[in-house]
Design a protein around this motif. Sequence first.
Motif, mmCIF file in Angstrom:
data_model
loop_
_atom_site.group_PDB
_atom_site.id
_atom_site.type_symbol
_atom_site.label_atom_id
_atom_site.label_comp_id
_atom_site.label_asym_id
_atom_site.label_seq_id
_atom_site.Cartn_x
_atom_site.Cartn_y
_atom_site.Cartn_z
ATOM 1 N N LYS A 1 0.829 -1.216 0.000
ATOM 2 C CA LYS A 1 0.000 0.000 0.000
ATOM 3 C C LYS A 1 0.856 1.256 0.000
ATOM 4 O O LYS A 1 0.473 2.279 -0.568
ATOM 5 C CB LYS A 1 -0.929 0.009 1.211
ATOM 6 C CG LYS A 1 -2.090 -0.934 1.065
ATOM 7 C CD LYS A 1 -2.974 -0.916 2.296
ATOM 8 C CE LYS A 1 -4.066 -1.961 2.188
ATOM 9 N NZ LYS A 1 -4.859 -2.049 3.410
ATOM 10 N N CYS A 2 2.012 1.173 0.617
ATOM 11 C CA CYS A 2 2.940 2.305 0.626
ATOM 12 C C CYS A 2 3.643 2.448 -0.722
ATOM 13 O O CYS A 2 3.830 3.548 -1.221
ATOM 14 C CB CYS A 2 3.960 2.106 1.749
ATOM 15 S SG CYS A 2 5.290 3.313 1.782
ATOM 16 N N VAL A 3 4.011 1.318 -1.323
ATOM 17 C CA VAL A 3 4.785 1.318 -2.571
ATOM 18 C C VAL A 3 3.943 1.709 -3.782
ATOM 19 O O VAL A 3 4.406 2.448 -4.652
ATOM 20 C CB VAL A 3 5.429 -0.072 -2.805
ATOM 21 C CG1 VAL A 3 5.988 -0.189 -4.209
ATOM 22 C CG2 VAL A 3 6.518 -0.334 -1.787
ATOM 23 N N ALA A 4 2.715 1.217 -3.861
ATOM 24 C CA ALA A 4 1.904 1.336 -5.074
ATOM 25 C C ALA A 4 1.809 2.754 -5.645
ATOM 26 O O ALA A 4 2.107 2.956 -6.824
ATOM 27 C CB ALA A 4 0.514 0.761 -4.836
ATOM 28 N N PRO A 5 1.428 3.758 -4.875
ATOM 29 C CA PRO A 5 1.300 5.089 -5.483
ATOM 30 C C PRO A 5 2.634 5.641 -5.982
ATOM 31 O O PRO A 5 2.698 6.300 -7.014
ATOM 32 C CB PRO A 5 0.744 5.971 -4.368
ATOM 33 C CG PRO A 5 0.563 5.132 -3.170
ATOM 34 C CD PRO A 5 1.024 3.755 -3.478
ATOM 35 N N LYS A 6 3.696 5.335 -5.270
ATOM 36 C CA LYS A 6 5.018 5.822 -5.675
ATOM 37 C C LYS A 6 5.513 5.097 -6.923
ATOM 38 O O LYS A 6 6.114 5.697 -7.814
ATOM 39 C CB LYS A 6 6.018 5.624 -4.538
ATOM 40 C CG LYS A 6 5.673 6.401 -3.285
ATOM 41 C CD LYS A 6 6.591 6.031 -2.148
ATOM 42 C CE LYS A 6 6.142 6.700 -0.858
ATOM 43 N NZ LYS A 6 6.919 6.275 0.282
ATOM 44 N N LEU A 7 5.246 3.801 -6.983
ATOM 45 C CA LEU A 7 5.704 2.997 -8.122
ATOM 46 C C LEU A 7 4.981 3.388 -9.394
ATOM 47 O O LEU A 7 5.606 3.589 -10.435
ATOM 48 C CB LEU A 7 5.502 1.514 -7.829
ATOM 49 C CG LEU A 7 5.942 0.547 -8.925
ATOM 50 C CD1 LEU A 7 7.441 0.661 -9.162
ATOM 51 C CD2 LEU A 7 5.565 -0.874 -8.567
ATOM 52 N N PHE A 8 3.653 3.512 -9.331
ATOM 53 C CA PHE A 8 2.905 3.835 -10.532
ATOM 54 C C PHE A 8 3.200 5.240 -11.047
ATOM 55 O O PHE A 8 3.072 5.517 -12.226
ATOM 56 C CB PHE A 8 1.409 3.614 -10.314
ATOM 57 C CG PHE A 8 1.049 2.157 -10.297
ATOM 58 C CD1 PHE A 8 1.110 1.405 -11.454
ATOM 59 C CD2 PHE A 8 0.709 1.537 -9.114
ATOM 60 C CE1 PHE A 8 0.811 0.058 -11.443
ATOM 61 C CE2 PHE A 8 0.406 0.187 -9.094
ATOM 62 C CZ PHE A 8 0.462 -0.561 -10.262
ATOM 63 N N ALA A 9 3.646 6.109 -10.165
ATOM 64 C CA ALA A 9 4.042 7.451 -10.604
ATOM 65 C C ALA A 9 5.343 7.414 -11.407
ATOM 66 O O ALA A 9 5.582 8.278 -12.251
ATOM 67 C CB ALA A 9 4.213 8.362 -9.390
ATOM 68 N N LYS A 10 6.177 6.388 -11.178
ATOM 69 C CA LYS A 10 7.462 6.288 -11.859
ATOM 70 C C LYS A 10 7.401 5.489 -13.162
ATOM 71 O O LYS A 10 8.305 5.558 -13.968
ATOM 72 C CB LYS A 10 8.496 5.640 -10.949
ATOM 73 C CG LYS A 10 8.903 6.517 -9.788
ATOM 74 C CD LYS A 10 9.969 5.843 -8.961
ATOM 75 C CE LYS A 10 10.381 6.720 -7.820
ATOM 76 N NZ LYS A 10 11.496 7.580 -8.129
ATOM 77 N N LEU A 11 6.339 4.688 -13.349
ATOM 78 C CA LEU A 11 6.240 3.862 -14.550
ATOM 79 C C LEU A 11 6.017 4.738 -15.773
ATOM 80 O O LEU A 11 5.333 5.748 -15.724
ATOM 81 C CB LEU A 11 5.096 2.863 -14.418
ATOM 82 C CG LEU A 11 5.287 1.789 -13.371
ATOM 83 C CD1 LEU A 11 4.048 0.920 -13.290
ATOM 84 C CD2 LEU A 11 6.506 0.942 -13.647
ATOM 85 N N LYS A 12 6.598 4.299 -16.867
ATOM 86 C CA LYS A 12 6.476 5.061 -18.116
ATOM 87 C C LYS A 12 5.399 4.461 -18.978
ATOM 88 O O LYS A 12 5.140 3.328 -19.001
ATOM 89 C CB LYS A 12 7.797 5.054 -18.866
ATOM 90 C CG LYS A 12 8.867 5.804 -18.113
ATOM 91 C CD LYS A 12 10.152 5.774 -18.875
ATOM 92 C CE LYS A 12 11.232 6.509 -18.088
ATOM 93 N NZ LYS A 12 12.474 6.547 -18.752
#
Length: 85
Positions: free
Chosen positions: A74-85
């Motif tokens: 839950k902590c990782v998801a928003p940060k990860l999807f913001a970095k995906l191209k």
Amino acid sequence: MMIPGEIELRKKQARFLWAHEELVDQKKYLEESCKNKCVKPLIQYEVCVKRIEGDDGGKHCTGQYFDYFSCVDKCVAPKLFAKLK
């Protein structure tokens, strides 16, 4: 102004450079940064592991394990999807 063949050449060069770059798995990095925000579920999991250590009664700590990684995800998801191209 570019000539038509030059555009295709630049596209090929860009693909070649992209293929040879060393990619870094952002999820692993983000998981490490999020683990310190999920201390309570981690402690609960570790307490459970210690409690059933050596017990052959078929007990397990699957629920606590999933609670911990659910917190991390839950902590990782928003940060990860913001970095995906």
